[in-house]
Design an enzyme around this catalytic site. Structure first.
Site, mmCIF file in Angstrom:
data_model
loop_
_atom_site.group_PDB
_atom_site.id
_atom_site.type_symbol
_atom_site.label_atom_id
_atom_site.label_comp_id
_atom_site.label_asym_id
_atom_site.label_seq_id
_atom_site.Cartn_x
_atom_site.Cartn_y
_atom_site.Cartn_z
ATOM 1 N N HIS A 125 11.505 -65.606 -56.086
ATOM 2 C CA HIS A 125 11.924 -64.927 -57.320
ATOM 3 C C HIS A 125 13.296 -65.410 -57.778
ATOM 4 O O HIS A 125 13.495 -65.745 -58.951
ATOM 5 C CB HIS A 125 11.936 -63.411 -57.074
ATOM 6 C CG HIS A 125 12.368 -62.583 -58.246
ATOM 7 N ND1 HIS A 125 11.474 -62.048 -59.141
ATOM 8 C CD2 HIS A 125 13.607 -62.204 -58.677
ATOM 9 C CE1 HIS A 125 12.134 -61.382 -60.073
ATOM 10 N NE2 HIS A 125 13.443 -61.444 -59.816
ATOM 11 N N GLU A 126 14.248 -65.454 -56.867
ATOM 12 C CA GLU A 126 15.614 -65.843 -57.259
ATOM 13 C C GLU A 126 15.683 -67.313 -57.685
ATOM 14 O O GLU A 126 16.468 -67.664 -58.572
ATOM 15 C CB GLU A 126 16.599 -65.558 -56.122
ATOM 16 C CG GLU A 126 16.730 -64.078 -55.745
ATOM 17 C CD GLU A 126 17.149 -63.168 -56.893
ATOM 18 O OE1 GLU A 126 17.847 -63.639 -57.812
ATOM 19 O OE2 GLU A 126 16.749 -61.983 -56.879
ATOM 20 N N HIS A 129 14.994 -67.531 -61.224
ATOM 21 C CA HIS A 129 16.205 -67.276 -62.033
ATOM 22 C C HIS A 129 17.121 -68.497 -62.041
ATOM 23 O O HIS A 129 17.656 -68.871 -63.096
ATOM 24 C CB HIS A 129 16.983 -66.076 -61.481
ATOM 25 C CG HIS A 129 16.342 -64.748 -61.734
ATOM 26 N ND1 HIS A 129 15.767 -64.404 -62.938
ATOM 27 C CD2 HIS A 129 16.216 -63.645 -60.942
ATOM 28 C CE1 HIS A 129 15.301 -63.167 -62.870
ATOM 29 N NE2 HIS A 129 15.559 -62.676 -61.658
ATOM 30 N N HIS A 135 12.711 -62.213 -66.433
ATOM 31 C CA HIS A 135 11.625 -61.421 -65.868
ATOM 32 C C HIS A 135 10.362 -61.535 -66.710
ATOM 33 O O HIS A 135 10.402 -61.885 -67.876
ATOM 34 C CB HIS A 135 12.072 -59.972 -65.695
ATOM 35 C CG HIS A 135 13.010 -59.808 -64.545
ATOM 36 N ND1 HIS A 135 14.011 -58.874 -64.497
ATOM 37 C CD2 HIS A 135 13.108 -60.504 -63.381
ATOM 38 C CE1 HIS A 135 14.677 -58.999 -63.356
ATOM 39 N NE2 HIS A 135 14.152 -59.988 -62.665
HETATM 40 N N1 TQI Z 1 18.194 -58.430 -58.062
HETATM 41 C C1 TQI Z 1 17.934 -58.514 -59.458
HETATM 42 C C2 TQI Z 1 16.844 -59.585 -59.723
HETATM 43 O O1 TQI Z 1 16.927 -60.663 -59.131
HETATM 44 C C3 TQI Z 1 19.166 -58.909 -60.228
HETATM 45 C C4 TQI Z 1 18.879 -58.878 -61.694
HETATM 46 C C5 TQI Z 1 18.680 -57.784 -62.443
HETATM 47 C C6 TQI Z 1 18.697 -59.971 -62.536
HETATM 48 N N2 TQI Z 1 18.391 -58.164 -63.739
HETATM 49 C C7 TQI Z 1 18.397 -59.474 -63.802
HETATM 50 C C8 TQI Z 1 18.762 -61.320 -62.344
HETATM 51 C C9 TQI Z 1 18.118 -60.302 -64.877
HETATM 52 C C10 TQI Z 1 18.502 -62.151 -63.413
HETATM 53 C C11 TQI Z 1 18.175 -61.638 -64.678
HETATM 54 O O2 TQI Z 1 15.958 -59.306 -60.496
HETATM 55 S S1 TQI Z 1 17.258 -57.489 -57.118
HETATM 56 C C12 TQI Z 1 13.437 -58.307 -57.497
HETATM 57 C C13 TQI Z 1 12.333 -57.765 -58.329
HETATM 58 C C14 TQI Z 1 15.723 -58.224 -56.946
HETATM 59 C C15 TQI Z 1 14.681 -57.746 -57.658
HETATM 60 O O3 TQI Z 1 17.873 -57.513 -55.834
HETATM 61 O O4 TQI Z 1 17.109 -56.209 -57.738
HETATM 62 C C16 TQI Z 1 13.256 -59.355 -56.625
HETATM 63 C C17 TQI Z 1 15.558 -59.261 -56.063
HETATM 64 F F1 TQI Z 1 11.986 -58.646 -59.237
HETATM 65 F F2 TQI Z 1 11.261 -57.532 -57.635
HETATM 66 F F3 TQI Z 1 12.684 -56.663 -58.904
HETATM 67 C C18 TQI Z 1 14.318 -59.838 -55.901
HETATM 68 CL CL1 TQI Z 1 11.703 -60.088 -56.396
HETATM 69 ZN ZN ZN Z 2 14.897 -60.865 -61.042
#
Ligand code: TQI
Ligand code: ZN
Ligand code: ZN
Length: 168
Positions: A125-126, A129, A135
């Protein structure tokens, strides 16, 4: 459906062989490094990118580190659960993971602690990004913004592939 960051930032056309390195202050096992290698390989398979691990953290395109709490970028981690990791849009290459999580690297997720988080799922996922994907509204997508403990989702969905192939 997939999305991009505002302004649609991407890695420039002359940057397709990207390097990554791990923060020297937290040495990782080969097993953990292997998880990141597999996660990068999933994106390399559907993009023009190659991803190579190098030793020099300072010069790597993508810099990966595990940090607990405040780690100096204005986005402190919050202990167990909550935020798990964050990655910044291209071409920043910052990829931080919350050192307070119970990361699962291998083995049976069902027997892991209730707060266990699958490292490869979060890494895939990261990296999305890091490459410029926001998303997705498609539930099967790697970029769909929900992950629960003990969940494993590591295969790119067609929505992820369409999104990244529109960028590159
Ligand atoms: N971290 C968030 C994420 O990676 C950080 C974030 C929030 C973000 N909004 C964003 C990053 C917009 C980029 C653009 O989404 S988390 C998930 C998921 C997170 C969340 O730690 O909350 C995953 C980490 F998508 F499942 F919600 C991994 Cl897979
Ligand atoms: Zn994300
Ligand atoms: Zn950070």
């Amino acid at each position: 459906h997939y999305s991009f960051f505002p302004g649609r930032p991407i890695w420039p056309a002359n940057r397709r062989d990207l390097t990554y390195a791990f923060a020297p202050e937290n040495p990782l096992s080969d097993e953990v490094k292997g998880v990141f290698a597999r996660a990068f390989a999933r994106w390399a398979a559907v993009t023009p990118f190659t991803f190579s691990a190098i030793d020099s953290f300072r010069t790597a395109d993508i810099r990966i580190g595990f940090y607990a709490g405040d780690h100096g970028d204005g986005e402190p981690f919050d202990g167990v659960m909550g935020t798990l990791a964050h990655a910044f849009s291209p071409p920043s290459g910052h990829f931080h993971l919350d050192g307070d999580e119970s990361w699962v690297v291998s083995g049976d997720l069902r027997s892991a602690p209730v707060t266990a988080i699958d490292l490869e799922s979060v890494a895939v996922h990261e990296i999305g990004h890091l490459l410029g994907l926001g998303h997705s509204s498609v539930e099967e997508s790697i970029m769909f913004p929900t992950i629960t403990s003990r969940m494993r989702k590591v295969d790119l969905a067609s929505d992820d592939v369409l999104g990244i192939q529109e960028l590159y």
